[in-house]
Design an enzyme around this catalytic site. Structure first.
Site, mmCIF file in Angstrom:
data_model
loop_
_atom_site.group_PDB
_atom_site.id
_atom_site.type_symbol
_atom_site.label_atom_id
_atom_site.label_comp_id
_atom_site.label_asym_id
_atom_site.label_seq_id
_atom_site.Cartn_x
_atom_site.Cartn_y
_atom_site.Cartn_z
ATOM 1 N N LYS A 1 0.844 -1.193 0.000
ATOM 2 C CA LYS A 1 0.000 0.000 0.000
ATOM 3 C C LYS A 1 0.884 1.250 0.000
ATOM 4 O O LYS A 1 1.369 1.688 1.041
ATOM 5 C CB LYS A 1 -0.932 0.051 1.210
ATOM 6 N N CYS B 1 13.708 9.836 8.516
ATOM 7 C CA CYS B 1 13.597 9.416 9.911
ATOM 8 C C CYS B 1 14.953 9.325 10.587
ATOM 9 O O CYS B 1 15.052 9.401 11.814
ATOM 10 C CB CYS B 1 12.861 8.083 10.003
ATOM 11 N N GLU C 1 9.021 0.242 11.626
ATOM 12 C CA GLU C 1 10.148 1.169 11.534
ATOM 13 C C GLU C 1 9.548 2.560 11.622
ATOM 14 O O GLU C 1 8.838 3.003 10.720
ATOM 15 C CB GLU C 1 10.916 0.947 10.224
ATOM 16 N N GLU D 1 9.787 14.780 16.525
ATOM 17 C CA GLU D 1 10.263 14.672 15.143
ATOM 18 C C GLU D 1 9.560 15.721 14.282
ATOM 19 O O GLU D 1 8.338 15.704 14.146
ATOM 20 C CB GLU D 1 9.992 13.272 14.600
ATOM 21 N N GLY E 1 6.559 4.402 9.144
ATOM 22 C CA GLY E 1 5.816 5.651 9.220
ATOM 23 C C GLY E 1 5.939 6.270 10.598
ATOM 24 O O GLY E 1 6.913 6.041 11.319
ATOM 25 N N SER E 2 4.938 7.036 10.964
ATOM 26 C CA SER E 2 4.985 7.773 12.220
ATOM 27 C C SER E 2 4.822 6.831 13.411
ATOM 28 O O SER E 2 4.218 5.761 13.313
ATOM 29 C CB SER E 2 3.876 8.825 12.253
ATOM 30 N N THR E 3 5.336 7.281 14.542
ATOM 31 C CA THR E 3 5.212 6.490 15.762
ATOM 32 C C THR E 3 3.753 6.372 16.185
ATOM 33 O O THR E 3 3.322 5.320 16.669
ATOM 34 C CB THR E 3 6.061 7.125 16.882
ATOM 35 N N ALA F 1 1.068 6.276 14.231
ATOM 36 C CA ALA F 1 0.439 5.246 13.397
ATOM 37 C C ALA F 1 0.969 3.863 13.758
ATOM 38 O O ALA F 1 0.229 2.880 13.741
ATOM 39 C CB ALA F 1 0.685 5.545 11.925
ATOM 40 N N GLY F 2 2.262 3.786 14.095
ATOM 41 C CA GLY F 2 2.846 2.510 14.487
ATOM 42 C C GLY F 2 2.189 1.943 15.730
ATOM 43 O O GLY F 2 1.969 0.728 15.835
#
Length: 478
Positions: A176, A284, A250, A382, A228-230, A232-233
């Site tokens: 995706k 990142c 990651e 970030e 992606g972002s933390t 979303a993780g």
């Protein structure tokens, strides 16, 4: 305009379930430069079904790893021939300077394909170990259907950190791409089809958050690989935890570059400019906290300011450009919001600030802050843009303490004339990757990932391949 009206599912170009389209907008001109279907949950269902069929009944998982490696090698050959085209597309869709696209955005994914195609020829699928009652065979088998959810900043690089090892392992994949950068994935799909990878082994559906969460939650998916972002993780980890589904994450970073007192600043700045400002600061691993000793603080600050000021800001398609635009207007506003916040927190912008370089395009002024303390939000969160904070330390122990005083642990560097001493510092900083007098460029042969909120698991190297394998122990008598 690069326009596509189909999705790559089951080895073919198929009509999407919905009618909505994604407009791909140039960050430089703010004009539409491409259009692709906006994938729906129904499209994700079709892609997972194709991947499930290819894994459960198709030839790919049943081939030897060496046979799969040969096919991945063919894909690498096709990729090599179209590197320049890939670099140009990525620069067009997300604003990466063309020199960076030519040096990293396209060549590094190729390097991963080449590395894994070679590793797959020799990697041991089975080994035998002595057991208490007889020999034990340890077997490695593919984990199954993989959902690869990737961001917009280095789209091909991140796709390949997942796709290359997953293919070698024998998995099937649903990719995706981010809605900001779907165009490069269509070029990849063409090469996958030409390489002879069986139908359904790789499926590509660009989509937004709703369809992405549907994919991650899909019961037909065995593993989620996300970059992606933390924030979303954390959401993805929660979904995978509820379903006891494998996942690798990651995530973000807020990496520190430690400038030791014996550093040759003139020699270091050329490398540090790449380490801190690569890809317009949208990386990142970017070294955005610059740690300087109290005895050399002013000197280091001036060197950093001069380095950033020397970066030409402008059209990313021009070879002379050092820093291009942010990927989207919301990213421009986000970065400017942090610059405003830094000023409010008491930090002083010695370069850049809130004046935009251009009226058109999603540009921000590359900014260097002085007087930053590590408790400020600009030093802890970030930003994902060309904003650097120069932080003072008392001694080396204090520098290591500040470097480790972060929610993140993805990358870092140390700059010194004594490489052995630099290695001593590197061993003390809790990050997944590190560089001594250089940026760790994420070698295909070495594991990449982070400590703490920077993620779970590792990509690249044999470790990255292992994350797409299940380990089975078979004991026997006699």
């Amino acid at each position: 305009m690069l326009q596509h009206d189909r999705l790559f599912i089951g080895g073919d170009w198929v009509a999407p379930a919905g009618t909505a389209m994604i407009d791909v907008v140039s960050p430089h001109t703010e004009e539409i430069i491409g259009r692709v279907p906006d994938g729906t949950p129904a499209d994700m269902d079709a892609a997972v079904a194709a991947a499930r069929q290819a894994f459960d009944n198709g030839p790919w998982p049943r081939m030897s790893m060496a046979e799969r490696a040969e096919t991945v090698g063919k894909l690498a050959g096709l990729y090599a021939a179209r590197q320049a085209e890939m670099a140009e597309i990525i620069t067009l869709e997300m604003g990466s300077p063309i020199t960076f696209s030519q040096l990293a955005q396209a060549p590094q994914p190729l390097g991963m394909l080449q590395y894994y195609s070679e590793l797959g020829k020799t990697f041991a699928v089975e080994d035998e170990r002595p057991g208490m009652f007889g020999p034990v065979t340890v077997r490695r088998e593919p984990v199954g259907v993989v959902a690869a959810v990737v961001p917009w900043n280095v789209p091909q690089f991140v796709i390949m950190t997942k796709l290359a090892p997953a293919l070698i392992a024998g998995c099937t994949v649903v990719v995706k791409p981010a809605p900001e950068t779907p165009l490069d994935s269509y070029l990849l799909a063409e090469m996958i089809k030409e390489a002879g990878i069986p139908d359904g082994v790789v499926n590509i559906v660009a989509a937004g958050r709703e369809a992405g969460e549907h994919l991650v939650s899909h019961p037909g998916v065995d593993k989620v690989a996300f970059t992606g972002s933390t924030a979303a993780g954390r959401r993805i980890a929660g979904i995978c935890g509820e379903q006891l589904k494998r996942c690798s994450l990651e995530l973000g970073g807020k990496s520190a570059a430690i400038i030791l007192d014996d550093c040759d600043l003139g020699a270091a700045m050329g490398f540090l400019s790449i380490a801190s400002l690569m890809n317009n600061g949208q990386a990142c691993v970017a070294q955005t906290r610059i740690l300087a000793s109290s005895s050399r603080y002013d000197e280091v600050l001036q060197a950093i300011a001069d380095m950033v000021s020397a970066q030409p800001v402008g059209d990313p398609s021009e070879p002379t450009t050092g820093i291009g635009p942010m990927v989207a207007k919301r990213q421009q506003e986000r970065v400017e919001g942090y610059i405003k916040l830094g000023i409010e927190e008491g930090a002083k912008p010695v370069v850049g600030g809130l004046d935009r370089p251009y009226d058109r395009g999603w540009y921000v002024a590359p900014t260097v802050f002085a007087g930053v303390t590590n408790d400020m939000r600009i030093a802890r969160e970030e930003i994902f843009g060309p904003v650097l904070s120069v932080i003072e330390y008392d001694d080396e122990a204090d520098a290591v303490r500040i470097a480790n005083d972060s929610d993140y642990g993805l990358s870092g560097t140390v700059w010194t004339s004594d490489t052995d001493h630099g290695m001593d510092i590197a061993r003390q900083v809790r990050t997944g990757t590190y560089g001594v007098n250089m940026m760790n460029t994420m070698e295909p042969s070495s594991p990449f990932g982070g400590y703490k909120a920077s993620g779970i698991g590792r990509e690249l190297g044999p470790e990255g391949l292992s994350s797409y394998l299940e380990y089975k122990s078979i004991a026997r008598l006699g």
